[in-house]
Design an enzyme around this catalytic site. Structure first.
Site, short mmCIF file in Angstrom:
data_model
loop_
_atom_site.label_atom_id
_atom_site.label_comp_id
_atom_site.label_asym_id
_atom_site.label_seq_id
_atom_site.Cartn_x
_atom_site.Cartn_y
_atom_site.Cartn_z
N HIS A 1 39.11 32.96 58.15
CA HIS A 1 37.80 33.35 58.68
C HIS A 1 37.06 34.04 57.53
O HIS A 1 37.44 35.12 57.14
CB HIS A 1 37.95 34.27 59.89
CG HIS A 1 38.65 35.57 59.65
ND1 HIS A 1 39.55 36.11 60.52
CD2 HIS A 1 38.57 36.47 58.63
CE1 HIS A 1 40.00 37.27 60.06
NE2 HIS A 1 39.41 37.51 58.91
N HIS B 1 36.65 43.60 62.22
CA HIS B 1 36.61 44.24 60.90
C HIS B 1 35.76 45.50 60.90
O HIS B 1 35.14 45.84 59.89
CB HIS B 1 36.06 43.26 59.86
CG HIS B 1 36.87 42.01 59.68
ND1 HIS B 1 36.87 40.96 60.58
CD2 HIS B 1 37.71 41.62 58.69
CE1 HIS B 1 37.66 40.00 60.15
NE2 HIS B 1 38.18 40.38 59.01
N HIS C 1 44.72 37.05 50.13
CA HIS C 1 43.51 37.65 49.57
C HIS C 1 43.61 39.17 49.58
O HIS C 1 44.34 39.76 50.37
CB HIS C 1 42.22 37.20 50.25
CG HIS C 1 41.99 37.56 51.70
ND1 HIS C 1 42.87 37.30 52.71
CD2 HIS C 1 40.92 38.16 52.32
CE1 HIS C 1 42.36 37.70 53.88
NE2 HIS C 1 41.18 38.24 53.66
N GLU D 1 46.52 39.72 57.49
CA GLU D 1 45.86 39.00 58.58
C GLU D 1 46.68 37.80 59.05
O GLU D 1 46.46 37.28 60.15
CB GLU D 1 44.47 38.51 58.14
CG GLU D 1 43.47 39.63 57.94
CD GLU D 1 42.08 39.14 57.55
OE1 GLU D 1 41.13 39.91 57.68
OE2 GLU D 1 41.92 37.98 57.07
C1 DHB Z 1 36.63 37.69 52.96
C2 DHB Z 1 37.71 37.28 53.71
C3 DHB Z 1 38.05 37.93 54.90
O1 DHB Z 1 39.11 37.63 55.67
C4 DHB Z 1 37.28 38.97 55.33
O2 DHB Z 1 37.58 39.52 56.52
C5 DHB Z 1 36.21 39.41 54.58
C6 DHB Z 1 35.88 38.76 53.38
C7 DHB Z 1 36.23 36.98 51.71
O3 DHB Z 1 37.00 36.16 51.19
O4 DHB Z 1 35.14 37.19 51.24
FE FE Z 2 39.27 39.12 57.52
#
Ligand code: DHB
Ligand code: FE
Length: 282
Positions: A12, A59, A191, A238
């Site tokens: 997401h 978030h 990430h 996540e």
């Molecule tokens: C990004 C990815 C995420 O899961 C999130 O919650 C906020 C930003 C991103 O890759 O920019």
């Molecule tokens: Fe996220």
């Protein structure tokens, strides 16, 4: 009896919202990514599930660090999009199914999951962007959002999330209506958005996660939360939402589709679609 026809794991990514809203999905830059979702869109158009259980994380939109439920379940008639700081996106208001939600809530609490019950809930990109990726701009399913805390530590363990998925399956299968349910887990993959390792990605971690999610998810429940964070970045935790989805499926599943691209924004983006074996034999 209601039944789960399959499960979907998908990243997401908030910056996809404006790409979708401005009609840029077919530009040379974005077409390869959005084409990765065509097979799941076709699968959903064929299978036409009545209801989607969408396991995502908030978030900081409707829950914040001051009050953060570990597991929260929607019981509302509708779930409007919230403003994450750049205005409310032109997306549908997701339609709930209070009758199913209250059944699921009773079943989960009987199963000793002490969830937070949400009769009002605004949803953020963790929910909305996957809805766009799966059903584009018209959402022909009722939904039950399930929000899992992944931002205020301690977050729930991978094993607990897998067990929540198993409990969600019992909730579906004890519902006395002939409806087809798809279960969606959002977030990930590798990430990290902040600090020294901002921008960290790991194709190796993600590949192993996708392999094990399909064939041996129990191994993923044995990994600690720190193992996810060390191996794939702070926000990769996540992925426990994908494990929740997998817990709701049968031990053996048929993979319908898998797609991976990195980087997309600051994330390695993944998509997987599984069918329960019983369903693929129909
Ligand atoms: C990004 C990815 C995420 O899961 C999130 O919650 C906020 C930003 C991103 O890759 O920019
Ligand atoms: Fe996220």
């Amino acid at each position: 009896m209601a039944r789960i026809i399959g499960g979907i794991g998908t990243s997401h990514i908030p910056s996809l919202g404006p790409i979708i809203d401005r009609g840029l999905t077919q530009t040379p830059e974005w077409k390869p990514f959005f084409d990765g979702y065509a097979p799941v869109q076709r699968w959903l158009a064929e299978r036409r599930p009545d209801l989607a259980i969408v396991i995502y994380n908030d978030h900081g939109l409707d829950f914040f660090l001051d009050k953060m439920p570990t597991f929260a379940v929607g019981a509302a008639a509708e779930y409007p999009p919230g403003d994450e700081g750049w205005g409310i996106r032109p997306v549908p208001t997701a339609i709930g199914d209070p009758d199913f939600s209250w059944h699921a809530i009773e079943s989960l609490v009987d199963d000793e999951f002490d969830i937070t019950i949400c009769q009002e809930l605004r949803v953020d990109h963790g929910f909305l962007v996957p809805m766009n990726l799966l059903w584009q701009s018209d959402w022909p399913v009722r939904v039950m959002p399930v929000s899992i805390n992944v931002i205020q530590h301690p977050v729930p363990t991978p094993l607990r999330c897998y067990k929540l998925g198993q409990a969600l399956r019992r909730a579906v299968e004890s519902y006395d209506a002939d409806i087809d349910v798809v279960i969606v887990g959002t977030g990930g993959m590798s990430h990290q958005l902040h600090g020294e390792r901002a921008g960290y990605l790991s194709r190796a971690f993600d590949t192993q996660f996708l392999d094990l999610l399909e064939s041996d998810p129990g191994r993923l429940t044995e990994l600690s939360r720190s193992a996810y964070i060390d191996g794939a970045g702070a926000e990769a935790v996540e992925l426990i939402m994908w494990l929740t989805m997998r817990g709701a499926l049968e031990p053996f599943v048929r993979r319908v589709h898998r797609f991976y691209q990195m980087p997309v924004s600051l994330t390695a983006a993944g998509l997987v679609v599984f069918e329960n074996m019983a369903e693929s034999r129909r």
